[in-house]
Write an enzyme that holds these catalytic residues in place. Structure first.
Site, PDB file in Angstrom:
ATOM      1  CE1 TYR A 262      -3.880   2.126   0.505  1.00  0.00           C
ATOM      2  CE2 TYR A 262      -2.927   3.129   2.255  1.00  0.00           C
ATOM      3  CZ  TYR A 262      -3.777   3.279   1.689  1.00  0.00           C
ATOM      4  OH  TYR A 262      -4.831   3.935   1.597  1.00  0.00           O
TER       5      TYR A 262
ATOM      6  CE  LYS B 168      -3.606   4.973  -1.658  1.00  0.00           C
ATOM      7  NZ  LYS B 168      -4.687   5.360  -2.543  1.00  0.00           N
TER       8      LYS B 168
END
Length: 250
Positions: free
Chosen positions: A151, A155
């Site tokens: 993640y 991001k």
């Protein structure tokens, strides 16, 4: 903005739903996109009952043909989209040594590949119109977060992707910016609390204690920021990452 058409991915609930409803309130017609169009019914209903225009779209943002079909459907029903909010995302949290290749690929596929495919499909309408807005959802996790190698990488990648879009599309009247939320109370953060075995209320209280404004964020906080970045008044803001986290970030 009454003649503008937006598409918001991951808009069935949470941040995406709040953004879609806010853009509709600002006067845009909105394509409410999620993996299953049926799941978008509540968001579409909220928009239409408030007097706005919206259509539900089903697409797997990680699949090229699925994205192309959804964007084409939107253009045919509401008009050419010139506003895009790349919000679709999933979590597959785990420590690195426990993280499977599938965990990695799934998260990078939805977040980064999805943003790439959606933006590539929509940008042609923006270029033709000589006007456009791209808003990508990043996260404070882009700075690193235990148990989120996939993640965090996705991001952080969204931020580099955003800045490159600003360079490439600026001459066509298109801006690209990213919003990096901190702790936002959503079903996704509730699922994280459940995964680690903590009551969600306690989870939020612990997070709020570490935030300068002494509260966690809400989807509306992100929707307000998206509203500004999409507006006519934000035409000289591009390539920026705005942290909406209740305080400074490292």
């Amino acid at each position: 903005m009454a003649e503008r058409v937006a598409v918001v991915s991951g808009a069935a609930r949470g941040i995406g739903a709040a953004v879609a409803q806010r853009l509709a309130a600002d006067g845009l017609a909105v394509g409410v996109l999620d993996l299953d169009a049926a799941h978008c019914a509540d968001t579409v209903r909220a928009i239409t009952e408030a007097g706005g225009k919206a259509v539900a779209l089903g697409a797997d943002v990680s699949k090229e043909d699925s994205v192309a079909a959804a964007v084409e459907e939107l253009a045919g029903s509401l008009g050419a989209p010139t506003v895009l909010v790349n919000n679709a995302g999933i979590l597959r949290d785990n420590l690195l040594f426990k993280m499977s290749v599938d965990d990695w690929d799934s998260v990078l596929g939805v977040h980064l590949r999805g943003a790439f495919l959606m933006t590539r499909a929509v940008q042609k309408y923006m270029v033709e119109a000589k006007w456009g807005r791209v808003v990508n959802l990043s996260s404070t996790s882009a700075l690193g977060n235990r148990g989120q190698a996939n993640y965090s990488a996705a991001k952080a990648g969204m931020q580099g992707f955003t800045k490159t879009l600003a360079f490439e599309l600026g001459k066509f009247g298109v801006t690209a910016n990213a919003i990096a939320p901190g702790f936002i109370a959503t079903d996704m953060t509730a699922a994280t609390a459940a995964r680690v075995g903590v009551d969600f209320e306690d989870f939020q209280k612990a997070a709020a204690a570490q935030i300068p404004v002494q509260r966690v964020g809400t989807p509306a906080d992100i929707a307000h920021t998206a509203s500004f970045l999409v507006s006519e008044g934000a035409g000289f803001v591009s390539g920026q990452v705005i942290y909406v986290a209740g305080g400074p970030t490292n």
